[in-house]
Design an enzyme around this catalytic site. Structure first.
Site, PDB file in Angstrom:
ATOM      1  N   ASP A 119      44.952 -69.958  87.613  1.00  0.00           N
ATOM      2  CA  ASP A 119      44.008 -70.871  88.266  1.00  0.00           C
ATOM      3  C   ASP A 119      42.781 -70.118  88.785  1.00  0.00           C
ATOM      4  OD1 ASP A 119      43.035 -73.271  89.176  1.00  0.00           O
ATOM      5  OD2 ASP A 119      44.323 -73.376  90.949  1.00  0.00           O
ATOM      6  N   ASN A 153      45.297 -82.368  83.537  1.00  0.00           N
ATOM      7  CA  ASN A 153      43.986 -81.811  83.180  1.00  0.00           C
ATOM      8  C   ASN A 153      43.194 -82.706  82.213  1.00  0.00           C
ATOM      9  OD1 ASN A 153      45.146 -78.367  83.348  1.00  0.00           O
ATOM     10  ND2 ASN A 153      43.955 -79.499  84.856  1.00  0.00           N
TER      11      ASN A 153
HETATM   12  C1  IPE Z   1      46.964 -76.064  87.365  1.00  0.00           C
HETATM   13  O1  IPE Z   1      45.671 -75.844  87.808  1.00  0.00           O
HETATM   14  C2  IPE Z   1      46.991 -76.155  85.873  1.00  0.00           C
HETATM   15  C3  IPE Z   1      46.636 -74.931  85.150  1.00  0.00           C
HETATM   16  C4  IPE Z   1      46.374 -73.767  85.654  1.00  0.00           C
HETATM   17  C5  IPE Z   1      46.603 -75.082  83.722  1.00  0.00           C
HETATM   18  P1  IPE Z   1      44.736 -77.046  88.325  1.00  0.00           P
HETATM   19  O2  IPE Z   1      43.460 -76.410  88.741  1.00  0.00           O
HETATM   20  O3  IPE Z   1      44.646 -78.095  87.286  1.00  0.00           O
HETATM   21  O4  IPE Z   1      45.554 -77.601  89.550  1.00  0.00           O
HETATM   22  P2  IPE Z   1      45.088 -78.447  90.813  1.00  0.00           P
HETATM   23  O5  IPE Z   1      44.304 -79.609  90.278  1.00  0.00           O
HETATM   24  O6  IPE Z   1      44.224 -77.559  91.644  1.00  0.00           O
HETATM   25  O7  IPE Z   1      46.349 -78.837  91.511  1.00  0.00           O
HETATM   26  C1  IPE Z   2      42.288 -72.859  85.630  1.00  0.00           C
HETATM   27  O1  IPE Z   2      41.054 -72.781  86.235  1.00  0.00           O
HETATM   28  C2  IPE Z   2      42.191 -73.316  84.200  1.00  0.00           C
HETATM   29  C3  IPE Z   2      42.786 -74.635  83.934  1.00  0.00           C
HETATM   30  C4  IPE Z   2      43.244 -75.469  84.817  1.00  0.00           C
HETATM   31  C5  IPE Z   2      42.809 -75.055  82.561  1.00  0.00           C
HETATM   32  P1  IPE Z   2      40.344 -74.053  86.892  1.00  0.00           P
HETATM   33  O2  IPE Z   2      39.459 -74.675  85.863  1.00  0.00           O
HETATM   34  O3  IPE Z   2      41.314 -74.961  87.501  1.00  0.00           O
HETATM   35  O4  IPE Z   2      39.461 -73.347  87.991  1.00  0.00           O
HETATM   36  P2  IPE Z   2      39.146 -73.897  89.445  1.00  0.00           P
HETATM   37  O5  IPE Z   2      40.438 -74.223  90.092  1.00  0.00           O
HETATM   38  O6  IPE Z   2      38.273 -75.102  89.254  1.00  0.00           O
HETATM   39  O7  IPE Z   2      38.427 -72.764  90.114  1.00  0.00           O
HETATM   40 MG    MG Z   3      42.122 -75.147  89.355  1.00  0.00          MG
END
Ligand code: IPE
Ligand code: IPE
Ligand code: MG
Length: 243
Positions: A20, A68
């Site tokens: 993340d 997602n």
């Molecule tokens: C969790 O991250 C899913 C992945 C890393 C693929 P998110 O960024 O989607 O999670 P939330 O929305 O902060 O809970």
């Molecule tokens: C994790 O990074 C990747 C996926 C969830 C696919 P994020 O895209 O969630 O990054 P933040 O949480 O917005 O920083």
């Molecule tokens: Mg995230």
């Protein structure tokens, strides 16, 4: 290095990671979210390779959650195109390092190109034995449990026959040990629907590092912390004191 590695007598058998923070990593640098995802994707193989070198038998990476899909379409497209690039670039290396690729999640909702690339990579690496790399893609823990219940019912099992073991055998991680260690990067302290059944007794580790910055040194630091954890599984610390 060797002396430090000797301290890793207690390595996780199964490490799960929530990768993340790509978006925030990019924002901090005035870059686009896509550039953040690209940087995040670049960080994947070095971590995979190091886990294999250390002897971790199962590594599960959260690449795309069932939630997602609620992101903007162009961002989703970037994520899937990075998945294709990853498979194209690293399939030979998975082969060379004897890593078996497996997926957790409902692949049928993915674009056909990625479905085929994943199926091909899984076929090619099916016999590899050094490590299993699970990619969680279009994965949701609750849906996984619901689907397990549906498939148990479809088999006509009686209520008595349904055990924790039977349920576990209907999950995407069938035949694998539960993750003993779960790392989440980016400072968030939640599971986000990840491996809800399997992580019942996992040690949890949260680091403020964003995923693109979570390098081999950060992985080592996390693994040292795991080695220091006392796992009790409901028992008391020292059974000799049982009075
Ligand atoms: C969790 O991250 C899913 C992945 C890393 C693929 P998110 O960024 O989607 O999670 P939330 O929305 O902060 O809970
Ligand atoms: C994790 O990074 C990747 C996926 C969830 C696919 P994020 O895209 O969630 O990054 P933040 O949480 O917005 O920083
Ligand atoms: Mg995230």
């Amino acid at each position: 290095m060797e002396a430090r590695e000797a301290a890793w007598q207690v390595l996780p058998k199964h490490l799960a990671i929530i990768m993340d923070g790509n978006g925030r990593w990019a924002k901090e640098r005035g870059l686009t979210r896509s550039q953040g995802h690209r940087a995040g994707a670049e960080n994947v193989y070095p971590i995979v390779s190091e886990c294999r070198r250390l002897g971790i038998a199962y590594l599960t990476l959260y690449a795309f959650s069932s939630e997602n899909w609620q992101r903007p379409k162009p961002e989703i497209q970037v994520l899937f195109s990075l998945l294709s690039d990853f498979l194209r670039r690293f399939l030979p290396q998975l082969e060379q390092e004897q890593i078996r690729l497996h997926t957790l999640g409902d692949l049928t909702a993915l674009p056909l190109t990625q479905q085929l690339a994943l199926q091909h990579a899984m076929q090619v690496t099916a016999k590899n034995q050094a490590m299993t790399l699970n990619l969680a893609i279009n994965y949701g823990g609750r849906m996984e449990i619901v689907n397990a219940v549906k498939s148990i019912m479809a088999q006509g099992l009686t209520a008595d026959a349904v055990t924790e073991q039977v349920l576990a055998e209907h999950l995407y991680t069938k035949g694998q040990p539960d993750p003993d260690f779960l790392i989440r990067t980016s400072g968030e302290q939640r599971l986000s629907n990840y491996l809800l059944f399997q992580c019942a007794y996992s040690e949890l580790y949260f680091t403020s590092a964003f995923w693109p910055d979570f390098d081999v040194a950060a992985l080592h630091e996390a693994l040292h912390e795991f080695a220091r954890r006392q796992r009790r599984f409901g028992k008391i610390e020292d059974s000799k004191q049982a009075e």
